[in-house]
Scaffold this motif. Structure first.
Motif, PDB file in Angstrom:
ATOM      1  N   GLY A 363      -7.307  11.404  -9.347  1.00 57.94           N
ATOM      2  CA  GLY A 363      -5.878  11.452  -9.056  1.00 57.94           C
ATOM      3  C   GLY A 363      -5.261  10.070  -9.142  1.00 57.94           C
ATOM      4  O   GLY A 363      -5.846   9.117  -9.654  1.00 57.94           O
ATOM      5  N   MET A 364      -4.067   9.934  -8.604  1.00 58.13           N
ATOM      6  CA  MET A 364      -3.288   8.699  -8.737  1.00 58.13           C
ATOM      7  C   MET A 364      -3.048   8.047  -7.378  1.00 58.13           C
ATOM      8  O   MET A 364      -1.951   7.579  -7.073  1.00 58.13           O
ATOM      9  N   THR A 365      -4.093   8.004  -6.525  1.00 57.85           N
ATOM     10  CA  THR A 365      -3.932   7.483  -5.173  1.00 57.85           C
ATOM     11  C   THR A 365      -3.410   6.053  -5.170  1.00 57.85           C
ATOM     12  O   THR A 365      -2.437   5.728  -4.485  1.00 57.85           O
ATOM     13  N   ASP A 366      -4.052   5.160  -5.934  1.00 59.57           N
ATOM     14  CA  ASP A 366      -3.607   3.761  -5.967  1.00 59.57           C
ATOM     15  C   ASP A 366      -2.187   3.641  -6.504  1.00 59.57           C
ATOM     16  O   ASP A 366      -1.376   2.858  -5.987  1.00 59.57           O
ATOM     17  N   GLU A 367      -1.876   4.403  -7.545  1.00 61.93           N
ATOM     18  CA  GLU A 367      -0.542   4.336  -8.137  1.00 61.93           C
ATOM     19  C   GLU A 367       0.531   4.773  -7.139  1.00 61.93           C
ATOM     20  O   GLU A 367       1.611   4.181  -7.055  1.00 61.93           O
ATOM     21  N   VAL A 368       0.220   5.830  -6.364  1.00 65.00           N
ATOM     22  CA  VAL A 368       1.183   6.327  -5.367  1.00 65.00           C
ATOM     23  C   VAL A 368       1.409   5.273  -4.283  1.00 65.00           C
ATOM     24  O   VAL A 368       2.549   4.986  -3.887  1.00 65.00           O
ATOM     25  N   ILE A 369       0.330   4.676  -3.782  1.00 65.62           N
ATOM     26  CA  ILE A 369       0.453   3.667  -2.716  1.00 65.62           C
ATOM     27  C   ILE A 369       1.223   2.441  -3.215  1.00 65.62           C
ATOM     28  O   ILE A 369       2.089   1.911  -2.505  1.00 65.62           O
ATOM     29  N   LYS A 370       0.937   2.030  -4.422  1.00 69.20           N
ATOM     30  CA  LYS A 370       1.659   0.883  -4.981  1.00 69.20           C
ATOM     31  C   LYS A 370       3.150   1.193  -5.076  1.00 69.20           C
ATOM     32  O   LYS A 370       4.002   0.350  -4.760  1.00 69.20           O
ATOM     33  N   PHE A 371       3.475   2.414  -5.489  1.00 65.63           N
ATOM     34  CA  PHE A 371       4.880   2.816  -5.595  1.00 65.63           C
ATOM     35  C   PHE A 371       5.522   2.905  -4.211  1.00 65.63           C
ATOM     36  O   PHE A 371       6.702   2.561  -4.040  1.00 65.63           O
ATOM     37  N   GLN A 372       4.768   3.361  -3.206  1.00 66.80           N
ATOM     38  CA  GLN A 372       5.291   3.376  -1.832  1.00 66.80           C
ATOM     39  C   GLN A 372       5.678   1.970  -1.374  1.00 66.80           C
ATOM     40  O   GLN A 372       6.729   1.781  -0.747  1.00 66.80           O
ATOM     41  N   ILE A 373       4.809   1.000  -1.659  1.00 66.05           N
ATOM     42  CA  ILE A 373       5.102  -0.388  -1.274  1.00 66.05           C
ATOM     43  C   ILE A 373       6.358  -0.875  -1.991  1.00 66.05           C
ATOM     44  O   ILE A 373       7.250  -1.487  -1.390  1.00 66.05           O
ATOM     45  N   GLU A 374       6.453  -0.594  -3.298  1.00 67.95           N
ATOM     46  CA  GLU A 374       7.642  -0.987  -4.064  1.00 67.95           C
ATOM     47  C   GLU A 374       8.907  -0.393  -3.445  1.00 67.95           C
ATOM     48  O   GLU A 374       9.929  -1.079  -3.272  1.00 67.95           O
ATOM     49  N   LYS A 375       8.846   0.908  -3.112  1.00 66.35           N
ATOM     50  CA  LYS A 375      10.015   1.590  -2.557  1.00 66.35           C
ATOM     51  C   LYS A 375      10.401   1.009  -1.200  1.00 66.35           C
ATOM     52  O   LYS A 375      11.588   0.865  -0.885  1.00 66.35           O
ATOM     53  N   THR A 376       9.396   0.687  -0.369  1.00 68.92           N
ATOM     54  CA  THR A 376       9.678   0.122   0.955  1.00 68.92           C
ATOM     55  C   THR A 376      10.332  -1.236   0.845  1.00 68.92           C
ATOM     56  O   THR A 376      11.322  -1.535   1.530  1.00 68.92           O
ATOM     57  N   VAL A 377       9.797  -2.080  -0.042  1.00 68.06           N
ATOM     58  CA  VAL A 377      10.376  -3.418  -0.231  1.00 68.06           C
ATOM     59  C   VAL A 377      11.792  -3.297  -0.789  1.00 68.06           C
ATOM     60  O   VAL A 377      12.718  -3.994  -0.335  1.00 68.06           O
ATOM     61  N   LYS A 378      11.999  -2.413  -1.752  1.00 67.79           N
ATOM     62  CA  LYS A 378      13.340  -2.222  -2.331  1.00 67.79           C
ATOM     63  C   LYS A 378      14.318  -1.734  -1.254  1.00 67.79           C
ATOM     64  O   LYS A 378      15.441  -2.246  -1.145  1.00 67.79           O
ATOM     65  N   GLU A 379      13.899  -0.756  -0.464  1.00 68.09           N
ATOM     66  CA  GLU A 379      14.752  -0.234   0.606  1.00 68.09           C
ATOM     67  C   GLU A 379      15.087  -1.330   1.607  1.00 68.09           C
ATOM     68  O   GLU A 379      16.208  -1.418   2.113  1.00 68.09           O
ATOM     69  N   HIS A 380      14.100  -2.175   1.901  1.00 68.16           N
ATOM     70  CA  HIS A 380      14.312  -3.291   2.824  1.00 68.16           C
ATOM     71  C   HIS A 380      15.403  -4.231   2.292  1.00 68.16           C
ATOM     72  O   HIS A 380      16.323  -4.611   3.026  1.00 68.16           O
ATOM     73  N   CYS A 516       6.328   2.899   6.586  1.00 67.75           N
ATOM     74  CA  CYS A 516       5.573   3.382   5.425  1.00 67.75           C
ATOM     75  C   CYS A 516       4.108   3.529   5.815  1.00 67.75           C
ATOM     76  O   CYS A 516       3.487   2.565   6.263  1.00 67.75           O
ATOM     77  N   THR A 517       3.574   4.729   5.671  1.00 68.68           N
ATOM     78  CA  THR A 517       2.165   4.971   5.984  1.00 68.68           C
ATOM     79  C   THR A 517       1.363   4.977   4.693  1.00 68.68           C
ATOM     80  O   THR A 517       1.564   5.848   3.838  1.00 68.68           O
ATOM     81  N   LEU A 518       0.486   3.998   4.548  1.00 72.51           N
ATOM     82  CA  LEU A 518      -0.312   3.839   3.334  1.00 72.51           C
ATOM     83  C   LEU A 518      -1.722   4.328   3.610  1.00 72.51           C
ATOM     84  O   LEU A 518      -2.515   3.629   4.227  1.00 72.51           O
ATOM     85  N   ASN A 519      -2.021   5.525   3.159  1.00 71.11           N
ATOM     86  CA  ASN A 519      -3.321   6.119   3.468  1.00 71.11           C
ATOM     87  C   ASN A 519      -4.082   6.476   2.210  1.00 71.11           C
ATOM     88  O   ASN A 519      -3.596   7.245   1.386  1.00 71.11           O
ATOM     89  N   GLU A 520      -5.281   5.921   2.091  1.00 67.61           N
ATOM     90  CA  GLU A 520      -6.208   6.426   1.075  1.00 67.61           C
ATOM     91  C   GLU A 520      -6.902   7.671   1.613  1.00 67.61           C
ATOM     92  O   GLU A 520      -7.383   8.505   0.869  1.00 67.61           O
ATOM     93  N   THR A 521      -6.967   7.773   2.937  1.00 66.48           N
ATOM     94  CA  THR A 521      -7.572   8.939   3.574  1.00 66.48           C
ATOM     95  C   THR A 521      -6.471   9.823   4.130  1.00 66.48           C
ATOM     96  O   THR A 521      -5.315   9.441   4.206  1.00 66.48           O
TER      97      THR A 521
END
Length: 877
Positions: A363-380, A516-521
């Motif tokens: 799946g795209m776990t790393d890609e999703v988490i990276k995008f979450q970080i991008e979105k959080t920083v942009k929203e900030h 933002c909750t960044l979970n691999e699990t």
């Protein structure tokens, strides 16, 4: 900067008064301490001054019942559930402020002076001490400089407990439950320095009012016994999520807090993948064992008739995920389960990989988490730009499940950035360099982010919920937990906080605008815990609360759909708070039985009609391969564009209404992350789903001119092609379908049995029983069915009618079909009808149209039976 507190918040005053009024009738305080052996509200003994409750339990119960009724609570206590009193207050509404103010009020009105605040964790303890510190001047001004001492229990300074017992000022002792829950705790052991006493005896002798903060964490037998051992006058229990609501006296649940504008509004930015079925995805949900074997529950991508779907399956040692996935080629090599370790909670696979509970691969776990970080920083940055001129500092909070993802150690033991920190720095640099945001945050990327994590005895960061221990860790701990005002200053660079689980309770900050909750699990973090860290109304640079609802919005960047987030949040609110959204009342209504009219099977009209339609049929189909190839190739050629797997972001506002949690979409984005994929056996995949030969499939794909699309997104192309081929095949089959009766095989009369339903607006109540087979009611599915039933009952030309039962099924190539009605209509001649009711101008699905075609072909084989699709009875004429 100094935080300001509003002493006139009515909901807080109501909560304070609710507790104070429990003791109505208690002798009032006589003022300052005197030298008599007893003074109202105070008991003098060898250790000092204690609390004394003089009114009877009967009076306290009467007071409690009056307060509960006044506060509009549903459950009025019939008897006292001990001397425990519960206050429910939603996170972010000032629970700690309320109980500190209650201390002052109880002293002012009744002279109570000894208070113990019991907390379940160090984080909550530090939060309470911070609140005592920052509200001190506020309460001193409100209560005429009443002398107050507050302290935290320290097992190394047990002699201070003597002062707690003997001092005549208000005494507030903050203590962690684990400091006195066990017999071996210092506080429970005799001490020579205290003339052989146990330190806890100084507390016991004062009969303190015990305030239990987050009591749901203190419901074990050991902890309950420890609190009993304090020899309290009463306990006051404050939480948003009580397990046991002992003598609940005041309730401010999440819905009320939201409606009153006491907390931030919530919006969810949902980050999910679409068309992401090209990798061998495996997530381990659970492992378990019986006496004879071990087993595991896994989420994998499974072939279904409707394409690939993510499903949870059970597996044991030796199982092959290739077979469990219904032959997905991506699992063909290396996905046999070699071992299941229940004690350590992991499985081993034949490719050498170990997978722990909650972990996933593919799946795209790393890609999703990276995008979450991008979105959080942009929203900030967006909010920082909006609110900077208003003097409001913006904070963002990241919860992570593994410290090493943010900070880790290299082979030489040096501290280095984990992947989350690297991705954060990349996002921050990229967004801060854009012209719209350049210079907005005047600090370097290394200064604006930091982590709060626990450390082991060697000073290394670790995954734990325990408090900070080392000096280096305490610096960031103090800034986050203790120096709340400094963190709110625009001059303090820190804006992005990364934390493991330790900040989930006991800490919040009014200016957290993004979580933002960044979970691999798979996260076990409750939604109310997650959003609770940022629910308080924001403050400006002067420490004044912002009341503007446009500003007070908390954005949760979640790696799940909005529907899943909202469903879990609503379930938590309903289960933990007893809030029942009215929209769910329907599901709780009593079931009623649908009854058949006694002796209907002997009714001549029924017998005539039933004898006409009761036979089973079978069908055969004929089609030409050349026609199928042309039709299917044309359908695939005209398919929508096959797109790469994308990560989608959909921001929705969260609102409460009578039906539950609802939303409005306020923004949406998508991004493509390029990946390489293994190409499956294309003809074999399509063959397994259509039954066509490989040569026919290849002919269709070549003629379609779309075969190259398989390189863009293999699984999406395959599933889309299967759908188009099946549609073409079904259309040809149904156009040429032919039914014939199967000998003497009939629907059995014994299947007409009474059954239960949930009554709703579509339930039709029978008036003229002689015209149908039902005696009381019939459940219907739509308004058009309801009107049709009413017409059948009132029209004289309808001699007999009934709704065909669910088990009256006609077999078709695309699934079973049950028509709506059977009826006898008599004008100049008697006609036996089977009717399918659809609304006027209703847009039918292709599957519905095809089933109706099959229904007509079926009844064409029945003598004197006419099949019609109608809106009303007159359409049968």
């Amino acid at each position: 900067m100094k935080l300001h507190f509003d002493p006139n918040q009515q909901y807080q005053l109501d909560a304070v008064k609710s507790i104070v009024d429990i003791f109505e009738g208690q002798p009032l305080s006589q003022g300052n301490f005197g030298f008599s052996t007893y003074e109202n509200g105070q008991l003098f003994n060898e250790n000092g001054v204690g609390n004394q409750i003089d009114i009877s339990r009967e009076r306290i119960l009467s007071n409690l019942q009056k307060i509960q009724k006044k506060n509009g609570l549903n459950n009025i206590s019939e008897k006292l559930d001990g001397m425990h009193f519960s206050v429910e207050m939603e996170t972010g509404t000032g629970k700690t402020y309320v109980y500190i103010r209650t201390i002052y009020e109880l002293n002012k009105k009744y002279g109570f002076k000894k208070f113990v605040i019991v907390v379940p964790s160090v984080a909550i303890r530090e939060g309470v001490l911070k609140n005592l510190e920052i509200t001190f001047d506020h309460f001193q001004n409100l209560y005429d400089r009443s002398p107050v001492n507050y302290d935290v229990y320290d097992s190394g300074k047990i002699s201070s407990l003597r002062g707690f017992a003997s001092n005549n000022a208000i005494q507030i002792l903050v203590i962690n439950i684990d400091s006195f829950a066990k017999d071996e705790n210092v506080i429970n052991r005799t001490n020579d320095k205290l003339t052989g006493k146990k330190p806890i005896e100084f507390i016991q002798s004062t009969k303190p009012v015990v305030i239990v903060d987050e009591p749901q964490n203190m419901e074990t037998g050991i902890r309950k016994k420890a609190i009993e051992n304090l020899n309290y006058s009463c306990t006051l229990r404050y939480s948003a999520t009580h397990i046991n609501q002992y003598n609940l006296i005041y309730s401010l649940d999440p819905v009320k807090a939201y409606d009153l504008g006491l907390v931030k509004q919530i919006e969810v930015d949902s980050i999910i993948t679409e068309n992401d079925f090209n990798d061998a995805f495996v997530r381990l949900e659970k492992v378990s064992a019986t006496k004879t074997r071990t087993s595991a529950r896994l989420s994998i991508d499974v072939n279904t008739n409707d394409g690939v779907k993510r499903k949870t399956i059970a597996a044991k040692v030796g199982d092959d995920l290739y077979k469990l996935s219904k032959s997905r080629e991506i699992y063909k090599q290396g996905y046999i389960i070699n071992g299941i370790d229940v004690e350590s909670e992991f499985i081993s696979m034949s490719n050498g990989e170990d997978l722990f509970v909650g972990d996933s691969q593919g799946g795209m776990t790393d890609e999703v988490i990276k995008f979450q970080i991008e979105k959080t920083v942009k929203e900030h940055f967006i909010k920082e730009k909006k609110y900077k001129d208003k003097g409001i500092k913006v904070l963002s909070l990241f919860f992570i499940d593994r410290v090493a993802n943010y900070r880790k150690y290299d082979e030489n033991g040096n501290l280095v950035h984990g992947k989350f920190a690297k991705w954060f720095k990349e996002s921050f640099k990229a967004i801060s360099s854009k012209s719209a945001y350049k210079g907005l945050i005047p600090f370097s990327v290394d200064d604006v982010h930091n982590g709060y994590f626990s450390q082991d005895k060697k000073g290394k960061f670790k995954d734990t919920q325990k408090a900070a221990k080392s000096r280096a860790d305490i610096d960031i701990f103090k800034l986050i937990m203790k120096d709340k005002e400094r963190l709110l200053s625009a001059d303090e660079p820190l804006r992005f906080i990364f934390s493991h689980s330790a900040l989930r309770e006991g800490w919040d900050n009014p200016n957290v605008f993004q979580i933002c909750t960044l979970n691999e699990t798979r996260s076990d973090l409750k939604k109310r815990q997650e959003i609770g860290r940022g629910m308080r109304l924001a403050v400006d640079r002067s420490g004044l609360r912002i009341q503007n609802p446009v500003i007070n919005k908390l954005t949760v960047i979640a790696n799940e759909s909005y529907e899943d987030f909202a469903k879990q949040l609503q379930n938590e609110i309903e289960n933990e708070c007893g809030v029942s959204f009215k929209g769910r009342i329907k599901n709780r209504k009593k079931r009623k039985k649908v009854k058949y009219r006694k002796g209907f099977e002997l009714d001549e009209n029924f017998k005539k009609l039933w004898d006409k339609i009761k036979h089973h049929t079978k069908y055969k189909v004929i089609y030409e391969t050349g026609a199928l190839v042309n039709k299917a190739a044309r359908a695939i050629r005209n398919m929508p564009e096959i797109k790469k797997a994308v990560i989608k972001s959909t921001k929705s506002s969260v609102k409460f209404d009578e039906g539950g949690i609802v939303s409005d979409v306020v923004a949406s984005y998508s991004t493509i992350r390029d990946k390489t994929f293994q190409i499956p056996d294309v003809p074999a995949y399509i063959q397994s789903r259509t039954g066509l030969t490989r040569s026919t499939i290849l002919q269709i794909l070549i003629e379609s001119g779309r075969l190259d699309d398989v390189l863009i997104n293999p699984q999406l192309f395959l599933d889309s092609a299967v759908v188009k081929i099946k549609e073409a095949l079904n259309e040809l089959i149904i156009d040429g379908i032919k039914y014939e009766k199967i000998g003497n095989v009939e629907y059995e009369m014994r299947l007409f049995e009474d059954y239960e339903i949930h009554v709703n607006d579509m339930t039709f109540y029978i008036s003229q029983k002689e015209k149908t087979i039902f005696s009381n009611m019939v459940p219907l599915d739509s308004h058009v069915e309801y009107r049709f039933a009413k017409e059948c009952e009132t029209r004289e030309d309808v001699q007999f009618y009934f709704k065909l039962p669910f088990w009256f099924k006609i077999k078709t190539p695309i699934g079973n079909y049950t028509p709506d009605w059977a009826l006898i209509k008599k004008n100049e001649k008697t006609v036996y009808f089977v009717a399918e009711t659809k609304s006027e101008n209703q847009e039918l699905k292709e599957s519905e149209k095809r089933k109706i075609k099959c229904g007509k072909a079926h009844f064409d084989e029945f003598e004197d039976v006419a099949y019609r699709q109608v809106v009303k009875v007159s359409d049968l004429d």
